[in-house]
Design a protein around this motif. Structure first.
Motif, PDB file in Angstrom:
ATOM      1  N   ASP A 209      29.000 144.459 119.832  1.00 59.15           N
ATOM      2  CA  ASP A 209      29.986 143.708 120.583  1.00 59.15           C
ATOM      3  C   ASP A 209      29.919 142.269 120.081  1.00 59.15           C
ATOM      4  OD1 ASP A 209      31.203 143.815 123.789  1.00 59.15           O
ATOM      5  OD2 ASP A 209      30.699 141.870 122.959  1.00 59.15           O
ATOM      6  N   ASP A 210      31.035 141.580 120.051  1.00 58.56           N
ATOM      7  CA  ASP A 210      31.044 140.160 119.697  1.00 58.56           C
ATOM      8  C   ASP A 210      31.956 139.426 120.665  1.00 58.56           C
ATOM      9  OD1 ASP A 210      30.907 137.691 118.535  1.00 58.56           O
ATOM     10  OD2 ASP A 210      32.321 138.147 116.937  1.00 58.56           O
ATOM     11  N   MET A 211      31.356 138.562 121.460  1.00 58.91           N
ATOM     12  CA  MET A 211      32.145 137.816 122.442  1.00 58.91           C
ATOM     13  C   MET A 211      31.748 136.353 122.454  1.00 58.91           C
ATOM     14  SD  MET A 211      32.539 138.831 126.440  1.00 58.91           S
ATOM     15  CE  MET A 211      33.402 137.784 127.599  1.00 58.91           C
ATOM     16  N   GLY A 212      30.963 135.912 121.454  1.00 60.39           N
ATOM     17  CA  GLY A 212      30.505 134.532 121.458  1.00 60.39           C
ATOM     18  C   GLY A 212      29.403 134.344 122.468  1.00 60.39           C
ATOM     19  N   VAL A 213      29.329 133.154 123.054  1.00 64.83           N
ATOM     20  CA  VAL A 213      28.270 132.833 123.993  1.00 64.83           C
ATOM     21  C   VAL A 213      28.564 133.485 125.338  1.00 64.83           C
ATOM     22  CG1 VAL A 213      27.046 130.988 125.183  1.00 64.83           C
ATOM     23  CG2 VAL A 213      27.829 130.649 122.851  1.00 64.83           C
ATOM     24  N   VAL A 214      27.594 134.215 125.875  1.00 65.07           N
ATOM     25  CA  VAL A 214      27.767 134.854 127.173  1.00 65.07           C
ATOM     26  C   VAL A 214      26.399 134.919 127.845  1.00 65.07           C
ATOM     27  CG1 VAL A 214      27.426 137.201 126.286  1.00 65.07           C
ATOM     28  CG2 VAL A 214      28.727 136.871 128.377  1.00 65.07           C
ATOM     29  N   VAL A 215      26.383 134.756 129.145  1.00 69.10           N
ATOM     30  CA  VAL A 215      25.142 134.818 129.908  1.00 69.10           C
ATOM     31  C   VAL A 215      25.041 136.200 130.535  1.00 69.10           C
ATOM     32  CG1 VAL A 215      23.841 133.872 131.826  1.00 69.10           C
ATOM     33  CG2 VAL A 215      25.187 132.352 130.398  1.00 69.10           C
ATOM     34  N   LEU A 216      23.965 136.906 130.221  1.00 68.39           N
ATOM     35  CA  LEU A 216      23.767 138.265 130.724  1.00 68.39           C
ATOM     36  C   LEU A 216      22.550 138.317 131.612  1.00 68.39           C
ATOM     37  CD1 LEU A 216      24.366 140.304 127.460  1.00 68.39           C
ATOM     38  CD2 LEU A 216      25.955 139.927 129.311  1.00 68.39           C
TER      39      LEU A 216
ATOM     40  N   PHE B 167      17.638 144.368 114.876  1.00 71.91           N
ATOM     41  CA  PHE B 167      18.762 144.463 113.953  1.00 71.91           C
ATOM     42  C   PHE B 167      19.768 143.355 114.230  1.00 71.91           C
ATOM     43  CE2 PHE B 167      23.095 145.940 113.167  1.00 71.91           C
ATOM     44  CZ  PHE B 167      23.039 146.391 111.854  1.00 71.91           C
ATOM     45  N   ILE B 168      20.098 143.156 115.500  1.00 70.98           N
ATOM     46  CA  ILE B 168      21.069 142.127 115.881  1.00 70.98           C
ATOM     47  C   ILE B 168      20.554 140.738 115.515  1.00 70.98           C
ATOM     48  CG2 ILE B 168      22.160 141.011 117.871  1.00 70.98           C
ATOM     49  CD1 ILE B 168      22.251 143.859 119.156  1.00 70.98           C
ATOM     50  N   ARG B 169      19.283 140.482 115.759  1.00 74.23           N
ATOM     51  CA  ARG B 169      18.709 139.171 115.428  1.00 74.23           C
ATOM     52  C   ARG B 169      18.840 138.890 113.934  1.00 74.23           C
ATOM     53  NH1 ARG B 169      14.417 136.932 113.267  1.00 74.23           N
ATOM     54  NH2 ARG B 169      13.452 138.953 112.782  1.00 74.23           N
ATOM     55  N   LYS B 170      18.487 139.863 113.103  1.00 74.84           N
ATOM     56  CA  LYS B 170      18.566 139.677 111.654  1.00 74.84           C
ATOM     57  C   LYS B 170      20.013 139.540 111.192  1.00 74.84           C
ATOM     58  CE  LYS B 170      14.205 141.853 110.308  1.00 74.84           C
ATOM     59  NZ  LYS B 170      13.545 142.872 109.450  1.00 74.84           N
ATOM     60  N   LEU B 171      20.907 140.366 111.742  1.00 74.68           N
ATOM     61  CA  LEU B 171      22.315 140.294 111.363  1.00 74.68           C
ATOM     62  C   LEU B 171      22.919 138.954 111.752  1.00 74.68           C
ATOM     63  CD1 LEU B 171      24.965 141.467 110.319  1.00 74.68           C
ATOM     64  CD2 LEU B 171      25.235 142.637 112.519  1.00 74.68           C
TER      65      LEU B 171
ATOM     66  N   VAL C 251      36.521 142.290 133.225  1.00 71.23           N
ATOM     67  CA  VAL C 251      35.813 141.810 132.035  1.00 71.23           C
ATOM     68  C   VAL C 251      36.728 140.876 131.259  1.00 71.23           C
ATOM     69  CG1 VAL C 251      34.315 143.825 131.851  1.00 71.23           C
ATOM     70  CG2 VAL C 251      36.515 143.823 130.663  1.00 71.23           C
ATOM     71  N   ASP C 252      36.134 139.900 130.588  1.00 75.40           N
ATOM     72  CA  ASP C 252      36.874 138.991 129.726  1.00 75.40           C
ATOM     73  C   ASP C 252      37.185 139.664 128.393  1.00 75.40           C
ATOM     74  OD1 ASP C 252      36.692 137.010 131.662  1.00 75.40           O
ATOM     75  OD2 ASP C 252      34.907 136.086 130.763  1.00 75.40           O
ATOM     76  N   ASP C 253      38.008 138.995 127.583  1.00 77.49           N
ATOM     77  CA  ASP C 253      38.293 139.493 126.237  1.00 77.49           C
ATOM     78  C   ASP C 253      36.998 139.616 125.431  1.00 77.49           C
ATOM     79  OD1 ASP C 253      40.880 139.074 127.100  1.00 77.49           O
ATOM     80  OD2 ASP C 253      41.299 137.429 125.702  1.00 77.49           O
ATOM     81  N   PHE C 254      36.946 140.605 124.561  1.00 76.26           N
ATOM     82  CA  PHE C 254      35.795 140.734 123.665  1.00 76.26           C
ATOM     83  C   PHE C 254      36.195 141.578 122.463  1.00 76.26           C
ATOM     84  CE2 PHE C 254      35.638 144.216 126.685  1.00 76.26           C
ATOM     85  CZ  PHE C 254      35.196 145.327 125.984  1.00 76.26           C
ATOM     86  N   TYR C 255      35.346 141.575 121.456  1.00 82.39           N
ATOM     87  CA  TYR C 255      35.478 142.444 120.293  1.00 82.39           C
ATOM     88  C   TYR C 255      34.379 143.497 120.355  1.00 82.39           C
ATOM     89  CZ  TYR C 255      38.583 139.051 117.996  1.00 82.39           C
ATOM     90  OH  TYR C 255      39.623 138.222 117.674  1.00 82.39           O
TER      91      TYR C 255
ATOM     92  N   ARG D   8      27.543 135.983 116.617  1.00 77.05           N
ATOM     93  CA  ARG D   8      26.807 136.133 117.875  1.00 77.05           C
ATOM     94  C   ARG D   8      26.978 137.560 118.386  1.00 77.05           C
ATOM     95  NH1 ARG D   8      25.254 131.187 120.072  1.00 77.05           N
ATOM     96  NH2 ARG D   8      26.219 129.352 119.128  1.00 77.05           N
ATOM     97  N   TYR D   9      26.605 138.518 117.579  1.00 75.57           N
ATOM     98  CA  TYR D   9      26.706 139.912 117.994  1.00 75.57           C
ATOM     99  C   TYR D   9      25.667 140.226 119.064  1.00 75.57           C
ATOM    100  CZ  TYR D   9      29.418 140.440 113.686  1.00 75.57           C
ATOM    101  OH  TYR D   9      30.355 140.319 112.702  1.00 75.57           O
ATOM    102  N   ARG D  10      25.960 141.247 119.843  1.00 74.32           N
ATOM    103  CA  ARG D  10      25.042 141.762 120.857  1.00 74.32           C
ATOM    104  C   ARG D  10      25.469 143.173 121.197  1.00 74.32           C
ATOM    105  NH1 ARG D  10      27.971 141.802 125.585  1.00 74.32           N
ATOM    106  NH2 ARG D  10      29.561 140.189 125.880  1.00 74.32           N
TER     107      ARG D  10
END
Length: 347
Positions: A337-344, A195-199, A149-153, A206-208
């Motif tokens: 989680d916050d990792m910026g732009v990511v394709v899932l 919740f994530i969309r509103k936040l 996995v890459d770095d993430f928060y 870019r939380y998820r």
């Protein structure tokens, strides 16, 4: 773990987390006049490390840069006899009553979301053996396979009732009497997405939800061979988790139990935590190695970690479960989680 220290003030502090190469040891706190003095040793192969101090007073958390703090904080050379001094009355000239939480950590950056007050911890990416590395687990935890996995928060705590209400305007929790600092529950995967969309709209972030691979990596203190989040010794599980043996059949405020090696609390127990992925019972046989995002479709979403009503086997870090995205239950919550732009896969 909390230890009371009573002089002019009641000071309650956590055993600090070990993050990456440098390790904090022999932490002590004492009062010298109007100052709180923290001493520690910093051991490791690296010549220096980032030492971070956060202090919470009357429910508000401060970084050391926001207070009159001097000494060995920030970039610190490894060695013994380190010292940090906080001039309490310079920041609180009228004093205060009650609890002060201080936490000393090493490693990467951390940040606090200004919209909700959520604390996020930086997780350095890496590779690990994902799945049932101890044996005796369920079939969907096999085969054990390498994942990177890459770095993430990731959120230091589960999303709380107070944070949910701040964004959504209501509290769906069955255990609402537990209070604002208890994990929000009775929220579906779909609810978490709203919740994530509103936040994200309010914060510009870019939380998820974390992927399943990120969740297990973080729960196991950065991919270590840990059976539960923070320990492999069942006799000490109660120090790290609210589960069937000690919960009293209810949730508890976040952060009361010891953190794992990344400084994350309650990843085993308290409430199950939704992940981003679709659930697939046999997915591990076809999982990719780098940043896997789960099956491309499905009928259930993954949740991990066990809850207040789970036994020790269910709260294992490798244990997997899944439920309908619309399912609401008093055992289901989440962290962000916050990792910026990511394709899932499956988005």
């Amino acid at each position: 773990m909390k230890r009371p220290f009573i002089l002019m003030f009641l000071i309650v502090f956590f055993v600090p987390a070990t993050i990456f190469a440098a390790e904090l040891k022999n932490e002590r706190a004492r009062q010298e006049g109007n100052r709180l003095v923290i001493s520690y040793d910093l051991e490791g192969k690296e010549r220096e490390a980032d030492v971070n101090l956060t202090i919470t007073v009357e429910g508000k958390t401060y970084k050391s840069s926001q207070l009159h703090v001097e000494g060995d904080v920030g970039k610190v050379r490894t060695g013994r006899g380190k010292r940090i001094s906080w001039n309490i009355l310079q920041d609180f000239p009228r004093g205060f009553r009650g609890a002060v939480d201080w936490e000393l950590t090493t490693g990467g950056d951390a940040f606090t979301d200004v919209t909700t007050g959520m604390s996020f911890v930086f997780v350095k990416g890496g590779c690990y053996q994902m799945g049932d590395t101890f044996g005796g687990g369920d079939g969907d935890e096999k085969p054990v396979h390498e994942v990177c996995v890459d770095d993430f928060y990731i959120g230091k705590y589960e999303v709380t009732q107070g944070q949910w209400q701040r964004i959504m305007g209501s509290n769906p929790s069955y255990f609402s009497s537990c209070g604002d600092n208890c994990p929000v529950e009775k929220v579906s995967w779909n609810d978490a997405q709203e919740f994530i969309r509103k936040l994200n709209n309010q914060s510009g972030k870019r939380y998820r939800l974390p992927t399943e691979a990120e969740w297990e990596y973080a729960a196991r203190s950065g991919g270590k061979r840990e059976k539960w989040s923070g320990t492999s010794d069942e006799s000490s599980l109660g120090d790290y988790a609210w589960y069937k043996a000690n919960s009293g059949s209810k949730t508890h405020p976040v952060g009361q139990k010891r953190p794992n090696g990344l400084g994350l609390h309650d990843m085993s127990g308290n409430v199950w935590e939704w992940c981003q992925d679709w659930y697939g019972h046999g997915y591990y046989s076809s999982s990719g190695r780098d940043n896997p995002g789960g099956p491309s479709s499905g009928s259930h979403r993954v949740y991990r970690g066990g809850c207040w009503g789970s036994n020790a086997a269910i709260t294992r870090a490798a244990n997997r479960n899944g439920g309908s995205p619309g399912n609401r239950s008093n055992i289901l919550g989440f962290r962000l989680d916050d990792m910026g732009v990511v394709v899932l896969a499956g988005d």
